[in-house]
Design a protein around this motif. Structure first.
Motif, PDB file in Angstrom:
ATOM      1  N   MET A 233       0.832  -1.204   0.000  1.00  0.00           N
ATOM      2  CA  MET A 233       0.000   0.000   0.000  1.00  0.00           C
ATOM      3  C   MET A 233       0.872   1.261   0.000  1.00  0.00           C
ATOM      4  O   MET A 233       0.588   2.217  -0.734  1.00  0.00           O
ATOM      5  N   GLU A 234       1.933   1.247   0.774  1.00  0.00           N
ATOM      6  CA  GLU A 234       2.852   2.389   0.786  1.00  0.00           C
ATOM      7  C   GLU A 234       3.479   2.592  -0.587  1.00  0.00           C
ATOM      8  O   GLU A 234       3.582   3.730  -1.065  1.00  0.00           O
ATOM      9  N   ASP A 235       3.875   1.497  -1.226  1.00  0.00           N
ATOM     10  CA  ASP A 235       4.476   1.581  -2.561  1.00  0.00           C
ATOM     11  C   ASP A 235       3.491   2.155  -3.581  1.00  0.00           C
ATOM     12  O   ASP A 235       3.851   2.998  -4.401  1.00  0.00           O
ATOM     13  N   VAL A 236       2.255   1.696  -3.532  1.00  0.00           N
ATOM     14  CA  VAL A 236       1.240   2.186  -4.462  1.00  0.00           C
ATOM     15  C   VAL A 236       1.021   3.686  -4.272  1.00  0.00           C
ATOM     16  O   VAL A 236       1.003   4.454  -5.243  1.00  0.00           O
ATOM     17  N   LEU A 237       0.877   4.118  -3.029  1.00  0.00           N
ATOM     18  CA  LEU A 237       0.657   5.541  -2.768  1.00  0.00           C
ATOM     19  C   LEU A 237       1.867   6.375  -3.179  1.00  0.00           C
ATOM     20  O   LEU A 237       1.722   7.458  -3.757  1.00  0.00           O
ATOM     21  N   TYR A 238       3.053   5.876  -2.898  1.00  0.00           N
ATOM     22  CA  TYR A 238       4.274   6.584  -3.281  1.00  0.00           C
ATOM     23  C   TYR A 238       4.364   6.696  -4.809  1.00  0.00           C
ATOM     24  O   TYR A 238       4.694   7.754  -5.339  1.00  0.00           O
ATOM     25  N   ASN A 239       4.023   5.621  -5.503  1.00  0.00           N
ATOM     26  CA  ASN A 239       4.048   5.650  -6.975  1.00  0.00           C
ATOM     27  C   ASN A 239       3.037   6.651  -7.524  1.00  0.00           C
ATOM     28  O   ASN A 239       3.323   7.356  -8.493  1.00  0.00           O
ATOM     29  N   PHE A 240       1.849   6.716  -6.919  1.00  0.00           N
ATOM     30  CA  PHE A 240       0.861   7.707  -7.338  1.00  0.00           C
ATOM     31  C   PHE A 240       1.451   9.108  -7.190  1.00  0.00           C
ATOM     32  O   PHE A 240       1.342   9.933  -8.091  1.00  0.00           O
TER      33      PHE A 240
END
Length: 190
Positions: free
Chosen positions: A77-84
């Motif tokens: 989830m952290e990776d997805v938000l960071y990528n966004f």
């Protein structure tokens, strides 16, 4: 209650904001990711909610398995938000609305001030937020949801925070991302 920027685009209209409740050390976004990365906290949570862990709709898992699964899920989830955030919320594949869905599974219209949740695949981690626009969400908290409904005490607290944030937005005429910027600027100059 304060409103803080977490991942906000250059123009200030797209991104993730968070509430910071009075008396709390952290905003709700940071608090959620800190506790869900804390092995001791997770172990205590799953021990306290062992019945839900064993009888919930995620199958039968041991506390240790649940902790590992949560750590993997929170990292994703952290990776997805960071990528966004890195991609700037600009193209059709990085719209936060693809990640955040209405809190009520039977709500099909997308509206302003809509209570929303973000989750990864069929995971149990939830990041709760109020939607202002397709790329603008105000995070109110997060939880581990092991049950179908929101009746557990820790989930009820999340509903209360959603309601508090929604009331704050409505009472201050915050209907658009631009309004959030104005409110944020005014609260930081007080």
């Amino acid at each position: 209650m304060k409103i803080l920027r977490i991942f906000v685009g250059e123009r200030g209209s797209d991104g993730i904001w968070s509430i910071h409740l009075p008396g709390e050390k952290q905003n709700e976004f940071d608090k959620f990711f800190d506790i869900t990365n804390d092995i001791e906290w997770l172990h205590n949570f799953f021990e306290k909610n062992k019945h839900d862990l064993l009888t919930g709709f995620f199958g039968r898992l041991t506390t240790s398995e649940a902790v590992l699964r949560t750590l993997e899920e929170v990292e994703e989830m952290e990776d997805v938000l960071y990528n966004f955030a890195q991609q700037g919320f600009k193209n059709r594949y990085t719209c936060l609305q693809h990640l955040f869905k209405p809190l009520n599974n039977f709500e099909y219209a997308i509206t302003c001030h809509q209570k929303s949740k973000a989750r990864i695949k069929r995971g149990w981690l939830r990041l709760y937020a109020i939607r202002l626009a397709e790329n603008c969400y105000l995070v109110t908290g997060g939880a581990i949801k092991l049950t179908f409904d929101m009746k557990r005490e820790h989930l009820q607290r999340e509903i209360v925070k959603l309601d508090l944030a929604k009331t704050l937005l409505r009472n201050n005429g915050i209907d658009y991302p631009e309004d959030l910027n104005i409110f944020h600027h005014e609260q930081s100059t007080r």
